[in-house]
Design a protein around this motif. Structure first.
Motif, short mmCIF file in Angstrom:
data_model
loop_
_atom_site.label_atom_id
_atom_site.label_comp_id
_atom_site.label_asym_id
_atom_site.label_seq_id
_atom_site.Cartn_x
_atom_site.Cartn_y
_atom_site.Cartn_z
N LEU A 97 8.53 16.45 0.93
CA LEU A 97 7.51 17.48 1.11
C LEU A 97 6.10 16.99 0.79
O LEU A 97 5.12 17.64 1.17
N ASP A 98 6.00 15.82 0.14
CA ASP A 98 4.68 15.25 -0.13
C ASP A 98 3.95 14.88 1.16
O ASP A 98 2.73 14.68 1.15
N ALA A 99 4.67 14.78 2.25
CA ALA A 99 4.05 14.42 3.53
C ALA A 99 3.34 15.61 4.18
O ALA A 99 2.62 15.44 5.17
N LEU A 100 3.53 16.80 3.63
CA LEU A 100 2.95 18.01 4.22
C LEU A 100 1.59 18.33 3.61
O LEU A 100 1.32 18.02 2.46
N ASP A 101 0.75 18.98 4.41
CA ASP A 101 -0.51 19.52 3.89
C ASP A 101 -0.94 20.68 4.78
O ASP A 101 -0.26 21.05 5.74
N ARG A 102 -2.09 21.24 4.50
CA ARG A 102 -2.55 22.43 5.22
C ARG A 102 -2.87 22.12 6.68
O ARG A 102 -2.99 23.04 7.50
N GLY A 103 -3.00 20.85 7.03
CA GLY A 103 -3.28 20.49 8.41
C GLY A 103 -2.04 20.26 9.25
O GLY A 103 -2.14 20.02 10.46
N THR A 104 -0.87 20.35 8.63
CA THR A 104 0.37 20.14 9.37
C THR A 104 0.60 21.28 10.35
O THR A 104 0.55 22.45 9.98
N ASP A 105 0.88 20.92 11.61
CA ASP A 105 1.09 21.93 12.66
C ASP A 105 2.55 22.22 12.93
O ASP A 105 2.92 23.34 13.28
N LEU A 106 3.41 21.19 12.80
CA LEU A 106 4.81 21.32 13.16
C LEU A 106 5.67 20.57 12.15
O LEU A 106 5.34 19.44 11.78
N VAL A 107 6.76 21.21 11.73
CA VAL A 107 7.71 20.58 10.81
C VAL A 107 9.11 20.77 11.37
O VAL A 107 9.49 21.89 11.74
N THR A 108 9.87 19.68 11.45
CA THR A 108 11.31 19.81 11.72
C THR A 108 12.06 19.31 10.50
O THR A 108 11.61 18.40 9.81
N VAL A 109 13.22 19.91 10.26
CA VAL A 109 14.03 19.49 9.11
C VAL A 109 15.51 19.63 9.44
O VAL A 109 15.95 20.65 9.96
N THR A 110 16.26 18.57 9.16
CA THR A 110 17.72 18.59 9.24
C THR A 110 18.23 18.22 7.86
O THR A 110 18.05 17.09 7.41
N ILE A 111 18.85 19.17 7.19
CA ILE A 111 19.27 18.94 5.81
C ILE A 111 20.47 19.83 5.49
O ILE A 111 20.67 20.86 6.14
N GLY A 112 21.25 19.43 4.50
CA GLY A 112 22.37 20.24 4.05
C GLY A 112 23.71 19.52 4.09
O GLY A 112 24.59 19.78 3.27
N GLY A 113 23.86 18.58 5.03
CA GLY A 113 25.14 17.88 5.15
C GLY A 113 25.50 17.08 3.92
O GLY A 113 26.66 17.05 3.49
N ASN A 114 24.50 16.43 3.32
CA ASN A 114 24.77 15.65 2.10
C ASN A 114 24.94 16.54 0.88
O ASN A 114 25.62 16.16 -0.08
N ASP A 115 24.35 17.72 0.92
CA ASP A 115 24.53 18.65 -0.20
C ASP A 115 25.98 19.10 -0.31
O ASP A 115 26.49 19.32 -1.41
N ILE A 116 26.64 19.25 0.83
CA ILE A 116 28.05 19.67 0.77
C ILE A 116 28.98 18.46 0.70
O ILE A 116 30.20 18.62 0.64
N GLY A 117 28.39 17.25 0.68
CA GLY A 117 29.19 16.03 0.52
C GLY A 117 30.05 15.71 1.72
O GLY A 117 31.18 15.20 1.58
N PHE A 118 29.52 15.94 2.92
CA PHE A 118 30.36 15.80 4.10
C PHE A 118 30.84 14.37 4.32
O PHE A 118 31.97 14.15 4.77
N SER A 119 30.04 13.38 4.01
CA SER A 119 30.48 11.99 4.17
C SER A 119 31.65 11.68 3.24
O SER A 119 32.61 11.00 3.63
N THR A 120 31.57 12.18 2.01
CA THR A 120 32.67 11.98 1.06
C THR A 120 33.93 12.69 1.54
O THR A 120 35.05 12.16 1.42
N VAL A 121 33.75 13.88 2.09
CA VAL A 121 34.89 14.63 2.63
C VAL A 121 35.57 13.83 3.73
O VAL A 121 36.80 13.69 3.75
#
Length: 285
Positions: A97-121
């Motif tokens: 999130l340090d890459a963001l500032d008030r001039g940012t127009d567009l943000v994409t995010v793909t997150i959550g798979g590692n939180d549920i440990g899918f690779s370990t599963v």
């Protein structure tokens, strides 16, 4: 009455002023920041441009940026979890999130798979297959006692994703925020495949498919409630899962034949994800 005054003022504005404003807008390049894990960074997909995060110049953020002539700051990183959005990863990668500032127009995010440990599963599933290849040993391992550990992990991850979205809005209050889901990894019909490159038991394919759908459904809900848009990358990638032959397969096997990480999108898969993102960005303005 305020709207009428604004309309009248616009009508009285000199033509040169309006033309200058239009020209300024047309020259503005979209300031695009890409956040996320390995499904965004595209490990081992040529060409790798960041050895630490295993980031490709042909990942979906790069392709979206090219198609929109946007200025891209890509901080997606393999192994990232929601915690790495606000704190550095263990290898010293700065908080995304340090890459963001008030001039940012567009943000994409793909997150959550590692939180549920899918690779370990998936690793656990592969290890258990030898003992019961025709059954569903992985499902029994994670859900055999009545409570499904992966379903519970998805539920625990939901508020973490919500917090990430709040953090994005706080740091980039003017940005369009897009949550990008995960593509179809397993056969939609649940039938699975028999291959040394896909060491999963026959009965576990449908369960794993359903766990991924639960993860994507959670991400869609959090996007909807968190002031973001959701990109469904699952539907357009159905029929190109890890069981399909080379050329039709957009998700690589446990032993990739095309440059990509195991059970991750190859270059064609990343391109399909980019197309899905572009579809949402174009359709909704």
């Amino acid at each position: 009455m305020g709207a009428a005054l604004l309309s009248a003022g616009a009508a009285l504005a000199p033509a040169g002023t309006a033309a200058a404003s239009t020209a300024t807008q047309s020259r503005h390049k979209v300031d695009y920041v890409a956040l996320g894990d390995s499904y965004a960074s595209a490990p081992l997909v040529p060409t790798q441009v960041d050895a630490t995060c295993l980031r490709s110049s042909q990942n979906y953020p790069s392709l979206v940026a090219q198609s929109r002539s946007a200025t891209l700051t890509d901080v997606s990183c393999s192994g990232a979890t929601t915690a790495d959005m606000t704190g550095p990863q263990s290898d010293g990668v700065p908080a995304q999130l340090d890459a963001l500032d008030r001039g940012t127009d567009l943000v994409t995010v793909t997150i959550g798979g590692n939180d549920i440990g899918f690779s370990t599963v998936l690793g656990t599933c592969a290890q258990l297959t030898a003992g019961n290849p025709a059954g569903s040993p992985c499902q029994s391992h994670y859900a055999g006692t009545g409570a499904d550990q992966i379903t519970d992990a998805v539920a625990r991850t939901a508020p973490k994703v919500a917090q990430v979205l709040r953090g994005i809005h706080h740091r980039a209050p003017h940005a369009r925020v897009v949550v990008v889901g995960y593509p179809d990894l397993f056969p939609e019909d649940g039938a699975g495949c028999t291959s040394s490159k896909v060491p999963l038991a026959a009965g576990d394919f449908a369960w794993l498919r359903d766990k991924e759908k639960e993860l994507n459904a959670m991400l869609a809900r959090q996007a909807r409630h968190g002031g973001a848009e959701y990109v469904n990358t699952y539907a357009p990638t159905v029929g190109h899962d890890l069981c399909k032959p080379t050329g039709e397969r957009w998700i690589e096997t446990f032993a990739p034949e095309t440059p990509a990480a195991p059970v991750h999108p190859n270059a064609t898969g990343e391109s399909a994800m980019a197309t899905a993102v572009q579809g949402v960005l174009t359709r909704h303005g």
